[in-house]
Design a protein around this motif. Structure first.
Motif, PDB file in Angstrom:
ATOM      1  N   ILE A  60       0.854  -1.201   0.000  1.00 45.64           N
ATOM      2  CA  ILE A  60       0.000   0.000   0.000  1.00 45.64           C
ATOM      3  C   ILE A  60       0.883   1.243   0.000  1.00 45.64           C
ATOM      4  O   ILE A  60       0.627   2.200  -0.744  1.00 45.64           O
ATOM      5  CB  ILE A  60      -0.955  -0.001   1.214  1.00 45.64           C
ATOM      6  N   GLY A  61       1.924   1.224   0.808  1.00 45.19           N
ATOM      7  CA  GLY A  61       2.851   2.352   0.856  1.00 45.19           C
ATOM      8  C   GLY A  61       3.477   2.643  -0.492  1.00 45.19           C
ATOM      9  O   GLY A  61       3.539   3.798  -0.932  1.00 45.19           O
ATOM     10  N   VAL A  62       3.916   1.597  -1.164  1.00 48.17           N
ATOM     11  CA  VAL A  62       4.521   1.760  -2.490  1.00 48.17           C
ATOM     12  C   VAL A  62       3.485   2.307  -3.476  1.00 48.17           C
ATOM     13  O   VAL A  62       3.765   3.234  -4.241  1.00 48.17           O
ATOM     14  CB  VAL A  62       5.102   0.418  -2.995  1.00 48.17           C
ATOM     15  N   ALA A  63       2.272   1.772  -3.436  1.00 45.49           N
ATOM     16  CA  ALA A  63       1.223   2.192  -4.369  1.00 45.49           C
ATOM     17  C   ALA A  63       0.866   3.671  -4.206  1.00 45.49           C
ATOM     18  O   ALA A  63       0.571   4.353  -5.194  1.00 45.49           O
ATOM     19  CB  ALA A  63      -0.019   1.325  -4.190  1.00 45.49           C
ATOM     20  N   TYR A  64       0.887   4.167  -2.979  1.00 48.97           N
ATOM     21  CA  TYR A  64       0.480   5.556  -2.725  1.00 48.97           C
ATOM     22  C   TYR A  64       1.653   6.476  -2.394  1.00 48.97           C
ATOM     23  O   TYR A  64       1.449   7.621  -1.999  1.00 48.97           O
ATOM     24  CB  TYR A  64      -0.571   5.600  -1.613  1.00 48.97           C
ATOM     25  N   ASN A  65       2.878   5.953  -2.563  1.00 49.65           N
ATOM     26  CA  ASN A  65       4.080   6.737  -2.327  1.00 49.65           C
ATOM     27  C   ASN A  65       4.108   7.331  -0.917  1.00 49.65           C
ATOM     28  O   ASN A  65       4.388   8.513  -0.725  1.00 49.65           O
ATOM     29  CB  ASN A  65       4.221   7.830  -3.388  1.00 49.65           C
TER      30      ASN A  65
END
Length: 108
Positions: free
Chosen positions: A60-65
């Motif tokens: 999720i962190g990677v997807a939403y930076n």
């Protein structure tokens, strides 16, 4: 409030001049609704939808930076607002409230 009646204005002035706090009834009603039924922010909804899709905090962190720590903060807020204790329960409650849709049937 611009729409306050003369009586409400006088009541407010008496309360405030007496050292009390005065909140217009309309504002109080809106605040009470928010306290009793807090709304998820747009980002919290994004995170919740990603959780429903089976994504990990890291994904999720990677997807939403955003950092994994920020995802955890959003998850904490989601759990508090939905009054649940875990991700699975959050998904179930969110689905029952119509906040998210479950795509397909797991195990079918």
């Amino acid at each position: 409030m611009k729409t306050a009646s003369r009586e409400e204005l006088i009541e407010c002035l008496h309360a405030v001049s007496g050292g009390k706090t005065w909140i217009p009834p309309e504002v109080g009603a809106r605040l009470a609704k928010r306290v009793n039924d807090p709304q998820l922010t747009k980002r919290e909804m994004d995170v919740l939808r990603a959780v429903v899709a089976g994504k990990s905090n890291k994904e999720i962190g990677v997807a939403y930076n955003i950092s994994e720590g920020t995802v955890k903060v959003h998850m904490t807020h989601i759990l508090e607002k939905l009054k649940v204790t875990g991700r699975t329960e959050a998904i179930n409650v969110a689905a029952k409230r119509g906040l998210v849709r479950m795509e397909g049937n797991v195990g079918a």
